[in-house]
Design a protein around this motif. Sequence first.
Motif, PDB file in Angstrom:
ATOM      1  N   PHE A  10       2.917  -6.811 -11.634  1.00 51.70           N
ATOM      2  CA  PHE A  10       3.374  -5.378 -11.734  1.00 51.70           C
ATOM      3  C   PHE A  10       2.673  -4.369 -12.306  1.00 51.70           C
ATOM      4  O   PHE A  10       2.655  -3.257 -11.949  1.00 51.70           O
ATOM      5  N   THR A  11       2.061  -4.762 -13.329  1.00 49.33           N
ATOM      6  CA  THR A  11       1.021  -3.940 -13.937  1.00 49.33           C
ATOM      7  C   THR A  11      -0.022  -3.419 -13.021  1.00 49.33           C
ATOM      8  O   THR A  11      -0.448  -2.184 -12.840  1.00 49.33           O
ATOM      9  N   ALA A  12      -0.774  -4.240 -12.192  1.00 48.80           N
ATOM     10  CA  ALA A  12      -1.638  -3.968 -11.145  1.00 48.80           C
ATOM     11  C   ALA A  12      -1.086  -2.933 -10.144  1.00 48.80           C
ATOM     12  O   ALA A  12      -1.762  -2.264  -9.884  1.00 48.80           O
ATOM     13  N   LEU A  15      -2.247   0.862  -9.678  1.00 50.75           N
ATOM     14  CA  LEU A  15      -2.613   1.325  -8.316  1.00 50.75           C
ATOM     15  C   LEU A  15      -1.982   2.675  -7.752  1.00 50.75           C
ATOM     16  O   LEU A  15      -2.260   3.408  -7.204  1.00 50.75           O
ATOM     17  N   GLN A  16      -0.758   2.460  -8.241  1.00 50.47           N
ATOM     18  CA  GLN A  16      -0.002   3.800  -8.018  1.00 50.47           C
ATOM     19  C   GLN A  16      -0.510   4.935  -8.516  1.00 50.47           C
ATOM     20  O   GLN A  16      -0.518   5.941  -8.012  1.00 50.47           O
ATOM     21  N   LYS A  61      -2.036   8.373  -6.619  1.00 54.84           N
ATOM     22  CA  LYS A  61      -1.630   9.714  -6.974  1.00 54.84           C
ATOM     23  C   LYS A  61      -2.728  10.573  -7.364  1.00 54.84           C
ATOM     24  O   LYS A  61      -2.603  11.920  -7.453  1.00 54.84           O
ATOM     25  N   GLY A  62      -4.185   9.798  -7.518  1.00 48.83           N
ATOM     26  CA  GLY A  62      -4.929  10.672  -7.912  1.00 48.83           C
ATOM     27  C   GLY A  62      -5.146  10.980  -9.435  1.00 48.83           C
ATOM     28  O   GLY A  62      -5.988  11.936  -9.860  1.00 48.83           O
ATOM     29  N   LYS A  63      -4.434  10.129 -10.087  1.00 46.78           N
ATOM     30  CA  LYS A  63      -4.175  10.372 -11.630  1.00 46.78           C
ATOM     31  C   LYS A  63      -5.177   9.588 -12.250  1.00 46.78           C
ATOM     32  O   LYS A  63      -5.491   9.810 -13.399  1.00 46.78           O
ATOM     33  N   LEU A  64      -5.817   8.583 -11.474  1.00 47.82           N
ATOM     34  CA  LEU A  64      -6.582   7.800 -12.165  1.00 47.82           C
ATOM     35  C   LEU A  64      -7.708   7.165 -11.212  1.00 47.82           C
ATOM     36  O   LEU A  64      -7.314   7.074 -10.073  1.00 47.82           O
ATOM     37  N   ASN A  65      -8.925   6.982 -11.749  1.00 49.35           N
ATOM     38  CA  ASN A  65     -10.122   6.367 -10.930  1.00 49.35           C
ATOM     39  C   ASN A  65     -10.215   5.030 -11.404  1.00 49.35           C
ATOM     40  O   ASN A  65     -10.372   4.805 -12.555  1.00 49.35           O
ATOM     41  N   LEU A  66     -10.506   4.151 -10.430  1.00 52.09           N
ATOM     42  CA  LEU A  66     -10.986   2.665 -10.779  1.00 52.09           C
ATOM     43  C   LEU A  66     -12.391   2.728 -11.400  1.00 52.09           C
ATOM     44  O   LEU A  66     -12.643   1.436 -11.948  1.00 52.09           O
ATOM     45  N   LEU A  98       5.871   1.018  -2.261  1.00 48.32           N
ATOM     46  CA  LEU A  98       5.326   1.223  -3.559  1.00 48.32           C
ATOM     47  C   LEU A  98       3.802   1.633  -3.459  1.00 48.32           C
ATOM     48  O   LEU A  98       3.442   2.348  -4.282  1.00 48.32           O
ATOM     49  N   LEU A  99       3.181   1.114  -2.464  1.00 46.98           N
ATOM     50  CA  LEU A  99       1.671   1.296  -2.339  1.00 46.98           C
ATOM     51  C   LEU A  99       1.562   1.373  -0.739  1.00 46.98           C
ATOM     52  O   LEU A  99       2.027   0.776  -0.055  1.00 46.98           O
ATOM     53  N   LYS A 100       0.588   2.383  -0.298  1.00 48.44           N
ATOM     54  CA  LYS A 100      -0.042   2.422   0.915  1.00 48.44           C
ATOM     55  C   LYS A 100      -0.613   1.110   1.226  1.00 48.44           C
ATOM     56  O   LYS A 100      -1.077   0.332   0.274  1.00 48.44           O
ATOM     57  N   LYS A 101      -0.686   0.536   2.670  1.00 47.07           N
ATOM     58  CA  LYS A 101      -1.184  -0.513   3.033  1.00 47.07           C
ATOM     59  C   LYS A 101      -2.813  -0.762   2.330  1.00 47.07           C
ATOM     60  O   LYS A 101      -3.337  -1.667   2.141  1.00 47.07           O
TER      61      LYS A 101
END
Length: 338
Positions: free
Chosen positions: A65-67, A71-72, A76-81, A248-251
């Motif tokens: 769930f955290t992952a 990734l959400q 949304k462009g709010k965080l970068n890996l 919740l997430l794109k493919k």
Amino acid sequence: MSNVTEHIHSYLEPLAQEGKFCGAILASHNGSILYSNGFGKANFELAVENTTKTKFRIGSITKTFTAVSVLQLVQKGKLNLDDPVSKYFPNQKDGDKITVHHLLTHTSGIPNYTDDPHMLEWSAQPSSPEKLIERFSQNDLEFPPGEQYKYSNSGYVLLGSILEQISGQSYELYLKEHIFEPLGMKDSGLDTPGCILDFRASGYHLSENGSLLNAPFFDPSNAYSAGAIISTIEDMHIWDQTLHTEKLLKKSFIDQMFTPVKGEHDYMYGYGWIIQDTPFGKLVAHSGGIPGFSSVLIRFLDNGVCVHVLSNILQDVSEIGKKIAEIIHQQNPAKSFS
């Protein structure tokens, strides 16, 4: 009752009668539930039975769930890996060398705070995320970030705190608003011992001679975004089915989540998931263990077989999950289970 249902029940019933399993199990294929049942007691002292509605602590399955939540934010462009951890935690030792990607994949080198031999002494009291982070932030890294895999709950505590910093919500509220409520997972949330909660299982463990004992008290705030969720097998079925969609997430992000990075022994780890290649296709899974509870979630991506095992005794239930998956596959899921 179909053959596969009969076979699963014939396997589980003796285990339960012999005290080798206590909990609830759900198995499905392409969304259709093949088997769903509870065994043993949710509370032995009050003689309350486990059912499909019983709520169990799922331990480290929380990391899935955290992952997804992290990734959400990336989606949304709010965080970068590739963001360095120092951006969010200036006091984290070598935080400029550690990225969000490293945290997700257990390749950060940050020591695992739950390896503390004195954990059960302090974990009986509630802890804030800040207090948990203080327990490991100044420890030396065990290896240079990205070079090795070593499971670390510490990394997932940092991810939960990053989620809070970016979203402006608590981890609990974020999950409620962005995952549990939209999906109808009405029986899932962060476990809070002080609240009255319907159908909550009591946790147990086995003594050295095999006697059943009450588990030591563990305040789940000490597991936080690494392991504090409580849920039911019915809600976990919703979770499994959602991950076959783009709700919740794109493919592309789901595929990235299930892409192996590094691992050990016979498995690899992606973003919040253990990943293996098997004779039945790609397997993504996670287990959980927390005082009084154990769990496993097994998903075969190529043929739609999924098994959830939630137990209120701290013991390895992975083999039970694997055996049920084996029974299902013996029925040739590519054709029919009837």
